[in-house]
Design an enzyme around this catalytic site. Structure first.
Site, PDB file in Angstrom:
ATOM      1  N   GLY A   1      -2.136 -38.955  51.644  1.00 28.94           N
ATOM      2  CA  GLY A   1      -3.428 -39.253  50.458  1.00 28.94           C
ATOM      3  C   GLY A   1      -4.782 -39.264  50.950  1.00 28.94           C
TER       4      GLY A   1
ATOM      5  N   ASP B   1      10.898 -43.158  51.097  1.00 29.61           N
ATOM      6  CA  ASP B   1      10.560 -44.083  49.808  1.00 29.61           C
ATOM      7  C   ASP B   1      10.435 -45.719  49.930  1.00 29.61           C
ATOM      8  OD1 ASP B   1      11.017 -45.262  47.255  1.00 29.61           O
ATOM      9  OD2 ASP B   1      12.979 -44.355  46.830  1.00 29.61           O
TER      10      ASP B   1
ATOM     11  N   ALA C   1      -0.841 -46.430  47.649  1.00 31.97           N
ATOM     12  CA  ALA C   1      -1.036 -47.313  46.281  1.00 31.97           C
ATOM     13  C   ALA C   1      -1.094 -46.404  45.049  1.00 31.97           C
ATOM     14  CB  ALA C   1      -2.341 -48.246  46.545  1.00 31.97           C
TER      15      ALA C   1
ATOM     16  N   THR D   1      -8.759 -53.712  47.257  1.00 36.02           N
ATOM     17  CA  THR D   1     -10.104 -52.946  46.417  1.00 36.02           C
ATOM     18  C   THR D   1     -11.049 -54.210  45.931  1.00 36.02           C
ATOM     19  OG1 THR D   1     -10.515 -51.981  44.291  1.00 36.02           O
ATOM     20  CG2 THR D   1      -8.503 -53.476  44.330  1.00 36.02           C
TER      21      THR D   1
ATOM     22  N   TYR E   1      -4.983 -52.425  37.675  1.00 40.55           N
ATOM     23  CA  TYR E   1      -5.135 -51.919  38.998  1.00 40.55           C
ATOM     24  C   TYR E   1      -5.528 -53.176  39.884  1.00 40.55           C
ATOM     25  CZ  TYR E   1      -7.264 -50.052  43.046  1.00 40.55           C
ATOM     26  OH  TYR E   1      -7.742 -49.737  44.344  1.00 40.55           O
TER      27      TYR E   1
ATOM     28  N   LYS F   1      -3.311 -55.222  42.861  1.00 41.34           N
ATOM     29  CA  LYS F   1      -3.760 -55.104  44.210  1.00 41.34           C
ATOM     30  C   LYS F   1      -3.947 -56.302  44.790  1.00 41.34           C
ATOM     31  CE  LYS F   1      -4.224 -52.150  46.610  1.00 41.34           C
ATOM     32  NZ  LYS F   1      -3.294 -51.670  47.571  1.00 41.34           N
TER      33      LYS F   1
END
Length: 322
Positions: free
Chosen positions: A12, A46, A70, A111, A136, A140
């Site tokens: 990512g 996974d 995430a 975040t 979101y 988190k």
């Protein structure tokens, strides 16, 4: 002493930069992913499979797990809440459980959206009251609580909250900041035809952001890992929640103005807009994170200048995807 880190979400946006920072700091980095994993360079795991997680940890024997994986886009979180909770909460708890039983340090990336971002509240300290404005942020925050609960009294779990990120991407859509380049190109291409017609691209000029470069975040992650490892069991008395952020503030529209200036493009096809009270997904006004706890630990919290970075890398990151 040889140091090994196990990085989730290594394919990512942030994970790729973390791998580079670890390599630069002479760590052995074990990257993992799922849909974009390319074994053997990136292990395919996974994170819903506890046995697979434990087998990978037993084989690689890392001292640190850096949990970057995430679902981090608010729109996608709302459109698929079940998979969002599975990755942001349940998978984080699985990793923490595996880390705890093996005495592995877990660094969980969180975040600024754990805070409400209401006008007048920021900057937020690590101890400030959390109140996420959307799913979101809620997931988190739940992930934070899960890893800290599993590793309670051991010092084996550390949370690092970060804001919106920009930097080296494979596609502009990977970053909520980089993707604004596409909006600038679109606005410039329609400037002439829209001039005076009122058909302009609307861009948020209300909520405040503190875009932070992934290279700076990755450097800080490695420094945190080093500091928490070197003290051994004494880390039980060290802070469990940390925050890192750049200090330059922009609205989305102001970021577009920066890009337009660098590119020499007109922005007459775009107009800034105020708070969208009818928005389907609530977003905060200002979630500025205080970096005091990191500074107290002696971590270097300086960041690259936002505008300067884009001037240095225009040929790679200021092209339109369209």
């Amino acid at each position: 002493m040889a140091k090994t880190a196990f990085v989730t979400g290594a394919t990512g946006f942030l994970g790729r930069q973390v791998l580079q920072a670890l390599d630069k700091a002479a760590w052995t980095a074990i990257g993992t992913g799922f849909s974009r994993a390319k074994p053997p360079s990136i292990l395919k795991i996974d994170l819903e499979d506890q046995d697979a997680i434990e087998a990978a940890l037993d084989e690689t024997k890392p001292q640190v797990i850096i949990h970057c994986a995430a679902n981090r886009f608010p729109d996608k979180c709302d459109s698929d809440p079940d998979s969002t909770r599975a990755l942001n909460i349940a998978a984080s708890r699985r990793l923490a459980t595996a880390a705890h039983s093996r005495s592995i340090l877990l660094l969980y990336l969180s975040t600024d959206y754990v805070f409400s971002g209401a006008p007048g509240e920021s900057p937020y300290e690590t101890s400030s009251t959390t109140n996420p404005p959307n799913l979101y942020g809620q997931t988190k925050l739940a992930g934070e609580k899960a890893v800290l609960e599993v590793c309670e009294h051991t010092g084996l779990a550390v949370v690092l909250r970060i804001p919106v990120l920009y930097g080296h991407v494979e596609t502009n859509a990977e970053s909520a900041v980089n993707v604004l380049v596409d909006a600038v190109w679109k606005a410039s291409s329609s400037s002439g035809e829209n001039e005076g017609a009122g058909a302009k691209i609307e861009m948020d000029d209300w909520s405040v952001r503190y875009p932070t470069n992934t290279e700076d975040v990755a450097r800080v992650i490695v420094e945190i890992a080093d500091r928490y490892l070197i003290v051994g069991e004494a880390r039980v008395s060290m802070p469990k929640v940390l925050q890192f952020s750049a200090e330059q503030r922009f609205t989305k529209y102001q970021i577009c103005e920066v890009f337009a200036e660098i590119l020499g493009l007109p922005l007459s096809g775009m107009v800034g807009k105020g708070e969208d009270k009818e928005a389907k997904i609530a977003r905060p006004y200002d979630t500025h994170l205080s970096t005091k706890v990191l500074r107290d630990l002696g971590v270097d919290v300086r960041t690259v200048d936002f505008t300067d970075w884009w001037y240095v890398f225009p040929e790679r990151h200021l092209d339109s995807c369209c």
